[in-house]
Motif scaffolding. Structure first.
Motif, PDB file in Angstrom:
ATOM      1  N   THR A  28       0.843  -1.200   0.000  1.00  0.00           N
ATOM      2  CA  THR A  28       0.000   0.000   0.000  1.00  0.00           C
ATOM      3  C   THR A  28       0.872   1.241   0.000  1.00  0.00           C
ATOM      4  O   THR A  28       0.611   2.211  -0.699  1.00  0.00           O
ATOM      5  N   LYS A  49       4.203   2.937 -14.773  1.00  0.00           N
ATOM      6  CA  LYS A  49       4.624   4.247 -14.293  1.00  0.00           C
ATOM      7  C   LYS A  49       5.816   4.772 -15.101  1.00  0.00           C
ATOM      8  O   LYS A  49       5.858   5.949 -15.449  1.00  0.00           O
ATOM      9  N   HIS A  84       2.654   1.733  -3.346  1.00  0.00           N
ATOM     10  CA  HIS A  84       1.770   2.299  -4.368  1.00  0.00           C
ATOM     11  C   HIS A  84       1.664   3.801  -4.232  1.00  0.00           C
ATOM     12  O   HIS A  84       1.707   4.531  -5.223  1.00  0.00           O
ATOM     13  N   ASP A  95       2.674  -2.308 -12.262  1.00  0.00           N
ATOM     14  CA  ASP A  95       2.445  -0.886 -12.018  1.00  0.00           C
ATOM     15  C   ASP A  95       3.713  -0.073 -12.228  1.00  0.00           C
ATOM     16  O   ASP A  95       3.669   1.053 -12.712  1.00  0.00           O
ATOM     17  N   ASP A 139       2.809   6.702  -6.877  1.00  0.00           N
ATOM     18  CA  ASP A 139       1.937   7.764  -7.386  1.00  0.00           C
ATOM     19  C   ASP A 139       2.652   9.101  -7.392  1.00  0.00           C
ATOM     20  O   ASP A 139       2.450   9.931  -8.277  1.00  0.00           O
ATOM     21  N   PHE A 155       2.659  -5.295  -8.649  1.00  0.00           N
ATOM     22  CA  PHE A 155       3.448  -4.082  -8.412  1.00  0.00           C
ATOM     23  C   PHE A 155       4.464  -3.882  -9.534  1.00  0.00           C
ATOM     24  O   PHE A 155       4.706  -2.753  -9.958  1.00  0.00           O
TER      25      PHE A 155
END
Lengths: 151, 1089
Positions: free
Chosen positions: B338, B381, B341, B377, B345, B374
């Motif tokens: 969490t 990103k 992430h 992600d 961001d 992850f």
């Protein structure tokens, strides 16, 4: 607003489930399974927040029990943790060193206490003392009634 | 007395773990019996209910017992009632029918002498409330808010929220009461009221602005942290709507942040700062300091919240957050996903040209070390930060392509689609890196590991798709020595395990490579060089036909295998390819291969360019083509419907029924087409047929190609200049070291151009539609609760009794009637307004025709520029003035357009903005600012700067004024006024000082060869005035003037000289002679005079 409040044992058994938004039984079951799996599988020492669907899960483990709440994204996470803690403290004082078994055999009492703490997903009382007093008074009324029946 | 108690049940369950289901079914059977039993005090039943509730928690159904639960709820004893209500709370839902039976019980229990009974009823209502219950009980609950027991009051206040959710109509009439509770003597009740209003305000903050002062007072007067948090949260929701509130909050919140020991309150205050008070830098800085402590705290929760709140600040103040770059990047190592992430961001806001490669390097390290979602992600990103704003941060595209290729090779990365899009986008748009990119793609194609990876991860095949396509499309960039190798891997047997669309591209690319290499050197040099900007020498040096023979052999040998493919598309392409090859063979034997080859070559000559996703809608539908017309009328016999089954039931009355059936069918079929039509409108794959007028509009549009907003390919000098200017601006804004670094990076000044344009422009209209759709699908509930609370209550609303449905209905009927009347009135008004609009238009056109008269003013003594009308409607009027910037350092000085907006209506307009549609000839260099607020009767200016590409003719600029009216009775939707701005040639002139001698030499030289002249009427004014007027109208500067004659000079924004000689003639005439270095400009200026 709190969407629902769950109490799940480490084995994944549901000990209390309070819903502040109406769902069908099927959805409820699915959500309980999903949510408790997410929380139970998390190692300790990680943060107590999880992002889930359009909500957030705020959970905390006390001994063998997980107290899980689901709140809106915009809600304050820390205050929700406080609410959980307050609930635990009231339980603790009411049962006197509460353990899982107390909550199993008196699950309805846990619901009563929660109902004095939260209504419609919002906190209604911030004083632990007041909650305890109210609950004991109500229990007394119950006792009276049963006594009358006996007579 | 022999029933199992709850403890018996629990114990029994624990001892029967092996055969739980069996045991439970036995228990449930017992419970059923107990519920049927006749016991007056309901003790047995209550006991049964509590057992059921326990079983329900374990997942067993108890819906069947709902009637018995209602029985227990109504029992006189408190203990039993309590259990009954518990059973209802845990088991009833919206579908439970017996809920209807509860209404009266609730009403009765609300009146009970014991507050605990009332409390039970309220608690239960909060859980099982349905729309019906809410409507029927709202009046009673409002009554309870007046109870003299705080215990009941606070519960009643909270349950109101639930009632509002289920029955939004209750909000307006009962809100005043709720507001009263904010000043209740009991703090718990106040706190509950704050909770409810906070929830409501979060959904529709605009309706609760009026309460801000009350909450502000509460904020400064209460010490209860629980409540403070809610108040701060509520004020945070209001802040974005009312900037003045933010300003007022600075002080109390600063105090809170500095003093409170409660982390939760501190966080809430910071959160409020981050959403509503970002303009106040001091408090933002303070909050960021605190957040830094949060992130560095040992407590994982605080770390998470710190990062989360930083994300909010990131949107407005990326630089302040970027200061903590190292700390944030460190959080990517956190074991908690969490937190990772949230840290990820934040990365997107920190990327600059300078640090992109560093940040991506760090992210790449994490890609290697992480797994699962992850990793996915992370890759996304990396792509996101690099491609943001048209690759603004990428200075070295070779590096970027290498990075993408590396990512493609990471096993188990499921971002194939994303990577494919990036590779194709970069290599197509960035010409400078194409050759490098194609070489990299060849490596990927020949990489056997990649192929085997595709079998494990299907999205990897997408990367192969990109590689094959790019190598094929830009095959002229291939080294000759590699052609055979590429061909070999394109047609290798292992390709057959790839998905159909990828294989197809492989085959097609193979053909492209063959064709491009098969050209005789004489023909290809000029054309190919033109098409793909290849150094022509390199191409000519290629020995013809030698590799092509080799390629031919590979194709000939491998294609048959593909021809047998079970995949249709692959098979077809292989067959076509093979047949083309046979043609070559034939031509060779006939000796006419040169002709054939030139034909071949033309197959893939045109470069493919990106097409905007919505370009299709710009293609006009040909006249006479009705896309809605059905080609084939089918009898609709799909799924037997109700009326048909009904029909079979009443068969005796056949004749009339038969007719009915026909009718129904007709209706049905028309209904069907209607439905279908609606479906088609939303279906992106259908071309919509347009009405005649629309069609015309489209055709017109197509004609005015120049006016279509095309993003400019900035490969000319001008574009480069613009870029530089931008970076200069940035430099001023940014911190010093940043600014110094930027120009010193070797690549920044000569970064490769990214061609972000599209072949066809996007259709603007569609975009707007999409936006509207998104707006419409906003939170439904929030929309329902969006009620204006400031309006006084209507008499009908005041009536407390909501219990009778019928009354409500009549009320609503009345209301709807009222509304009808209103809308009729509105319509009338509207039509009146339309007339007015017409008038306005007429006036406008009149103005245009009489412009000449006006521009030679008769009456004014000190002449000035007359603002031109831009557009107007019933609420707003806009005029504008355009003038070239005098003091601009830019090579092409912009034309400054100042639009004066006057609010002619009765509403406050906020915000007001102008949207300018730029074109080939007119670009925006500084976009128009937005007006936050325009009160009735007031006026304000919006400024923008435009850069024109040519000065030879006046430019028309399409624009639209957009505003939202607020206030009672104002139209809800934003209003757009389309208008057109005419920039006359004189607005492109810049008055420049010049000495008389310089002027003479300019006239004498042949740099101003074009002449034209005009005569204007001075209307009895002295020559001096006419001269002044001329100068200010055309933006000229008087160089030299004497009695009765003067010379004036100006330079156009593109550097043309304009020299003017004005002479007083006999009577009241002034002759104007103009010499200019541009013919068209000269003519136009004279026309203007």
């Amino acid at each position: 607003m709190i969407q629902f409040f769950l109490l799940v044992s480490r084995q994944g058994k549901c000990r209390l489930s309070k819903w502040y938004t109406t769902y069908s039984d099927k959805d409820k079951k699915k959500m309980i399974r999903e949510v408790s799996q997410m929380c139970l599988s998390r190692p300790q020492k990680l943060c107590n927040f999880l992002e889930w669907r359009e909500y957030k899960l705020i959970y905390k483990r006390y001994a063998s029990l997980f107290f899980i709440t689901c709140v809106d994204k915009t809600d304050n996470e820390l205050i929700t943790l406080e609410v959980i803690h307050q609930f635990v403290e009231v339980l603790d004082r009411y049962f006197g060193n509460v353990c899982e078994l107390d909550l199993i055999f008196n699950f309805h009492k846990a619901y009563y206490i929660l109902d004095e703490l939260l209504i419609a997903g919002e906190q209604q009382e911030t004083s632990k003392k007041a909650i305890l007093k109210l609950i004991t008074e109500q229990d007394a009324v119950c006792e009276e009634g049963t006594d009358k029946d006996m007579q | 007395m022999f029933e199992k108690t709850l403890s018996d049940l629990v114990k029994g369950l624990r001892s029967n773990k092996r055969r739980e289901a069996e045991y439970v079914s036995k228990c449930i059977a017992e419970i059923k019996e107990e519920l049927q039993s006749k016991d007056k005090s309901h003790t047995v039943k209550a006991n049964a209910v509590v057992k059921l509730a326990y079983l329900q928690m374990l997942g067993y159904d108890m819906q069947w017992a709902s009637f018995h639960i209602v029985e227990v709820m109504s029992s006189p004893g408190f203990a039993q009632k309590r259990l009954g209500y518990l059973g209802a709370s845990v088991s009833f839902n919206d579908e439970t029918e017996v809920v209807l039976l509860c209404t009266n019980m609730f009403k009765k229990d609300f009146q009970d002498a014991s507050p605990f009974v009332v409390g039970l009823a309220i608690n239960c209502l909060a859980n099982i409330c349905t729309t019906d219950l809410a409507r029927d009980l709202v009046a009673d609950v409002v009554q309870l808010m007046n109870s003299n027991r705080a215990y009941v009051r606070k519960k009643a206040v909270l349950v109101m929220y639930k009632i509002f959710l289920k029955f939004p109509d209750a909000l307006r009439p009962s809100f005043p009461k709720l507001k009263e509770k904010l000043e209740d003597r009991d703090t718990s009740t106040v706190s509950c009221a704050v909770n409810v209003i906070c929830e409501l305000a979060r959904k529709n903050p605009q309706n609760y602005l009026a309460l801000a002062p009350i909450f502000f007072k509460l904020l400064t007067h209460t010490a209860n942290n629980w409540m403070l948090i809610k108040i701060v949260k509520l004020l945070g929701a209001l802040c974005p709507l009312e900037p003045r509130l933010g300003k007022k909050l600075v002080e109390p919140l600063t105090n809170l942040i500095n003093t409170t020991p409660a982390k939760s309150l501190l966080y809430e205050a910071i959160h409020t700062v981050s959403v509503g008070m970002t303009p106040h830098l001091e408090i933002v800085q303070l909050s960021m300091e605190k957040l830094k402590d949060f992130v560095e705290d040992e407590d994982q929760n605080l770390k998470y919240l710190g990062l989360l709140a930083m994300g909010n600040f990131m949107k407005v103040h990326p630089r302040i957050v970027a200061e903590h770059k190292t700390m944030i990047l460190k959080c990517l190592n956190d074991e908690d996903i969490t937190i990772r992430h949230r840290a990820l961001d934040l990365v997107s806001g920190m990327v600059t040209k300078k640090n992109l490669q560093d940040i991506v390097r760090i992210l790449m390290e994490h890609v290697d070390n992480s797994e699962g979602s992850f990793r996915h992600d992370l890759v996304d990103k990396i792509i996101e930060v690099s491609s943001a704003n048209g690759y603004a941060a990428v200075t070295n595209f070779e590096w970027y392509i290498t990075t993408l290729c590396k990512l493609a090779r990471v096993p188990g990365v499921c971002n194939g689609l994303n990577l494919k899009n990036q590779l194709m986008d970069v290599i197509i748009r960035v010409r400078a890196v194409r050759e490098f990119g194609v070489a990299a793609m060849v490596d990927i194609l020949r990489d056997i590991d990649m192929l085997s990876q595709c079998s494990r991860d299907p999205t990897s095949a997408e990367v192969m798709y990109a590689a094959a396509w790019l190598v094929g499309e830009f095959s002229d960039l291939l080294e000759d020595s590699k052609r055979a190798g590429v061909m070999d891997s394109l047609l290798s047997k292992r390709v057959m395990c790839l998905p159909e669309h990828v294989q197809s591209v492989y085959l097609h690319s193979a053909l492209k490579i063959y064709v491009s290499s098969d050209l005789p050197p004489m023909q290809q040099a000029p054309q190919v060089a033109e098409a793909a900007a290849v150094p022509s020498g390199a191409v000519q040096a290629r020995p013809a036909n030698v590799p092509s023979a080799q390629l031919y052999n590979i194709l000939d040998e491998r294609l048959p295998a593909f021809e047998k493919s079970t995949l249709l598309e692959v098979q077809e392409r292989a067959c076509i390819c093979h047949h083309l090859l046979e043609l070559v063979k034939e031509a060779e034997s006939l000796g006419s291969e040169t002709i054939l080859q030139s034909q071949f070559e033309s197959m893939f000559l045109d470069e493919l360019k990106p097409v905007a996703p919505k370009a299709q809608s710009k293609v006009p539908v040909p006249e006479g083509l009705d896309l809605d017309a059905r080609i084939h009328d089918v009898e609709l016999e799909d799924e037997p419907t109700e009326d048909e089954s009904e029909h079979s039931a009443n068969e005796q009355d056949e004749d009339s029924d038969g007719e009915k059936k026909k009718k129904k069918k007709k209706e049905k079929s028309s209904g069907w087409t209607e439905k279908e039509r609606k479906k088609r409108i939303t279906d992106p794959f259908y071309l919509g047929a347009k009405t005649a007028s629309e069609e015309q509009a489209v055709l017109l549009d197509a004609q005015e190609v120049e006016a279509i907003p095309i993003f400019h390919l900035s490969d000319d000098e001008e574009g480069g200049k613009k870029k530089k200017r931008k970076s200069k601006k940035k430099k001023n804004d940014s911190d010093e070291d940043d600014g110094q670094d930027e120009p010193s990076t070797p690549n920044s000044s000569n970064a490769p151009l990214v061609h972000m344009g599209y072949e066809m422009p996007d259709a603007d209209g569609d975009d707007e539609d999409a936006n509207e759709d998104a707006g419409a699908s906003r939170d439904e509930l929030a929309a329902k609760l969006n009620v204006d609370l400031s309006k006084p209550l209507k008499a009908s609303e005041k009536s407390k009794d909501h219990s009778s449905k019928r009354k409500d209905e009549t009320e609503s009927e009345e209301e709807s009637e009222e509304e009808d009347k209103k809308s009729k009135k509105d319509k009338k008004k509207d039509s009146g307004k339309k007339d007015k609009k017409k008038k306005d238009k007429k006036e406008k056109s009149d103005k245009k025709s009489s412009k000449k008269d006006r521009e030679s003013p008769r009456e004014d003594q000190c002449p000035r520029l007359i603002p031109r009308s831009l557009g107007s409607d019933k609420m707003i009027k806009a005029t504008y003035e355009a003038k070239a910037a005098l003091d601009s350092n830019a090579k092409v000085p912009p034309v400054i357009v100042t639009v004066t907006l006057t609010n002619t209506g009765d509403f406050t307009l906020q915000p007001v903005s102008i949207n300018v549609t730029t074109s080939m000839n007119v670009r925006l260099s500084t976009p128009p600012n937005e007006l936050q607020l325009l009160g009735p009767g007031s006026s304000a200016e919006i400024r923008m700067e435009l850069v024109v590409a040519s000065v030879g003719k006046p430019h028309k600029v399409k624009c639209s004024i957009k505003y939202e009216a607020t206030g009672e009775g104002a139209p809800a939707a934003p209003i757009t006024v389309p208008c057109e701005m005419l920039l006359p040639c004189s607005s492109f002139l810049v008055a420049r000082a010049m000495t008389h001698d310089e002027f003479n030499s300019l006239i004498g030289s042949n740099s101003t060869p074009h002449k034209s002249s005009a005569v204007i009427e001075a209307g009895g004014r002295p020559f001096k005035h006419s001269l002044h007027l001329l100068a200010s109208l055309l933006n000229l500067r008087v160089v030299h003037s004497m009695d009765g004659a003067a010379c004036l000079y100006a330079m156009s924004v593109l550097g043309h000289h304009v020299a003017v000689l004005a002479k007083a003639k006999g009577g009241s005439m002034v002759s104007v002679d103009m010499r200019c270095s541009d013919e068209a400009l000269c003519q136009q200026l004279c026309n203007e005079v």
